[in-house]
Motif scaffolding. Structure first.
Motif, PDB file in Angstrom:
ATOM      1  N   VAL A 122       0.849  -1.196   0.000  1.00 44.24           N
ATOM      2  CA  VAL A 122       0.000   0.000   0.000  1.00 44.24           C
ATOM      3  C   VAL A 122       0.883   1.244   0.000  1.00 44.24           C
ATOM      4  N   THR A 123       0.553   2.190  -0.870  1.00 43.19           N
ATOM      5  CA  THR A 123       1.229   3.484  -0.922  1.00 43.19           C
ATOM      6  C   THR A 123       0.204   4.585  -0.676  1.00 43.19           C
ATOM      7  N   LEU A 124       0.545   5.540   0.184  1.00 43.22           N
ATOM      8  CA  LEU A 124      -0.326   6.671   0.495  1.00 43.22           C
ATOM      9  C   LEU A 124       0.400   7.976   0.201  1.00 43.22           C
ATOM     10  N   ALA A 125      -0.326   8.927  -0.366  1.00 43.76           N
ATOM     11  CA  ALA A 125       0.228  10.258  -0.626  1.00 43.76           C
ATOM     12  C   ALA A 125      -0.843  11.293  -0.302  1.00 43.76           C
ATOM     13  N   PHE A 126      -0.609  12.083   0.735  1.00 44.15           N
ATOM     14  CA  PHE A 126      -1.586  13.077   1.188  1.00 44.15           C
ATOM     15  C   PHE A 126      -1.336  14.403   0.473  1.00 44.15           C
ATOM     16  N   ASP A 127      -1.622  14.406  -0.819  1.00 45.60           N
ATOM     17  CA  ASP A 127      -1.367  15.568  -1.670  1.00 45.60           C
ATOM     18  C   ASP A 127      -2.569  16.491  -1.796  1.00 45.60           C
ATOM     19  N   ALA A 185      -4.032  -8.633   5.076  1.00 44.42           N
ATOM     20  CA  ALA A 185      -2.737  -8.083   4.665  1.00 44.42           C
ATOM     21  C   ALA A 185      -2.908  -6.666   4.130  1.00 44.42           C
ATOM     22  N   THR A 186      -3.995  -6.427   3.402  1.00 46.36           N
ATOM     23  CA  THR A 186      -4.257  -5.104   2.824  1.00 46.36           C
ATOM     24  C   THR A 186      -4.450  -4.055   3.910  1.00 46.36           C
ATOM     25  N   PHE A 187      -5.304  -4.346   4.877  1.00 48.40           N
ATOM     26  CA  PHE A 187      -5.588  -3.370   5.926  1.00 48.40           C
ATOM     27  C   PHE A 187      -4.377  -3.139   6.829  1.00 48.40           C
ATOM     28  N   LYS A 188      -3.603  -4.188   7.082  1.00 50.64           N
ATOM     29  CA  LYS A 188      -2.422  -4.007   7.928  1.00 50.64           C
ATOM     30  C   LYS A 188      -1.336  -3.220   7.197  1.00 50.64           C
ATOM     31  N   ALA A 189      -1.155  -3.483   5.907  1.00 53.68           N
ATOM     32  CA  ALA A 189      -0.195  -2.701   5.126  1.00 53.68           C
ATOM     33  C   ALA A 189      -0.636  -1.238   5.065  1.00 53.68           C
ATOM     34  N   PHE A 190      -1.940  -1.023   4.952  1.00 53.50           N
ATOM     35  CA  PHE A 190      -2.488   0.332   4.971  1.00 53.50           C
ATOM     36  C   PHE A 190      -2.140   1.030   6.283  1.00 53.50           C
ATOM     37  N   GLY A 191      -2.299   0.323   7.400  1.00 50.77           N
ATOM     38  CA  GLY A 191      -1.976   0.895   8.701  1.00 50.77           C
ATOM     39  C   GLY A 191      -0.507   1.261   8.826  1.00 50.77           C
ATOM     40  N   GLU A 192       0.369   0.401   8.326  1.00 55.42           N
ATOM     41  CA  GLU A 192       1.807   0.683   8.385  1.00 55.42           C
ATOM     42  C   GLU A 192       2.167   1.887   7.507  1.00 55.42           C
TER      43      GLU A 192
END
Length: 220
Positions: A122-127, A185-192
């Protein structure tokens, strides 16, 4: 402070704690996130597997979550519950990021997690831009149901979060045969990835991720 467009009332905002309420014709949801000494999570949405996934996010983000969903209609739809929770939690995270902006905060995160045979990144970008992408379908995400919820409704959590937080959410499925393992796995990767986004970064003090007009041009 109230945001009439989203039905949000912001009750408390600081670098380490955000509390807000969202009220619509269908529901009321109260969300508090806190960066402090760990306590038992209080998460109740009425959907057991979704509660379990939110607990996984809280654990990996290293934040205390208090989330309480109350339906204002007789038979609330799971789709509405999940999306509203995502939107409200997303806004809470955005408020915490903004409160940390003056001292500097990452505002980006990436993480990959293996859960038995499942592997998800999971990749997050708060743009300030809200987009959600799920790439490379694997057998575990194609199954219609995950425990007591439709898989399609779990996707709505990330859509709602992106809207509430002004965030790009990219989810890459590398492997996964079991639906429970794949989504956990998706939700935990999101949390990390979220934990990484909230980490301090003094170099970015007073700036946002978008470089234009922030004084960061030419520094990266």
């Amino acid at each position: 402070m109230k945001n009439n467009k989203l039905g949000l009332t912001i009750n408390e905002v600081s670098e380490n704690k955000v509390s807000l309420t969202r009220v619509t014709l269908e529901s009321q949801i109260d969300v508090t996130i806190e960066d402090g000494q760990r306590h038992d999570y209080k998460i109740q949405t009425g959907i057991k597997f979704f509660n379990h996934m939110l607990t996984g996010i809280a654990s990996r983000t290293c934040l205390n979550f208090d989330i309480n969903y109350k339906a204002t209609i007789a038979e609330p739809l799971d789709h509405v519950i999940v999306e509203d929770t995502g939107l409200t939690l997303g806004r809470a995270i955005r408020e915490m990021l903004d409160a940390r902006k003056e001292k500097g905060v990452n505002q980006r995160g990436f993480y990959t997690i293996a859960f038995d045979e499942a592997l998800v990144g999971v990749t997050l970008a708060f743009d300030g831009r809200a987009y959600t992408f799920l790439r490379n379908e694997v057998p575990g995400m194609k199954l219609e149901y995950v425990e007591d919820i439709l898989a399609i409704n779990l996707k709505q959590f990330f859509e709602g979060f992106a809207q509430g937080a002004g965030c790009v959410v990219q989810i890459q499925f590398f492997a996964g045969d079991d639906s429970h393992h794949t989504w956990e796995a998706t939700f935990k990767a999101f949390g990390e990835a979220l934990r990484e986004s909230l980490l301090p970064c003094p170099y970015r003090a007073g700036t946002t991720i978008g470089l234009k007009g922030t004084g960061m041009e030419g520094k990266l």
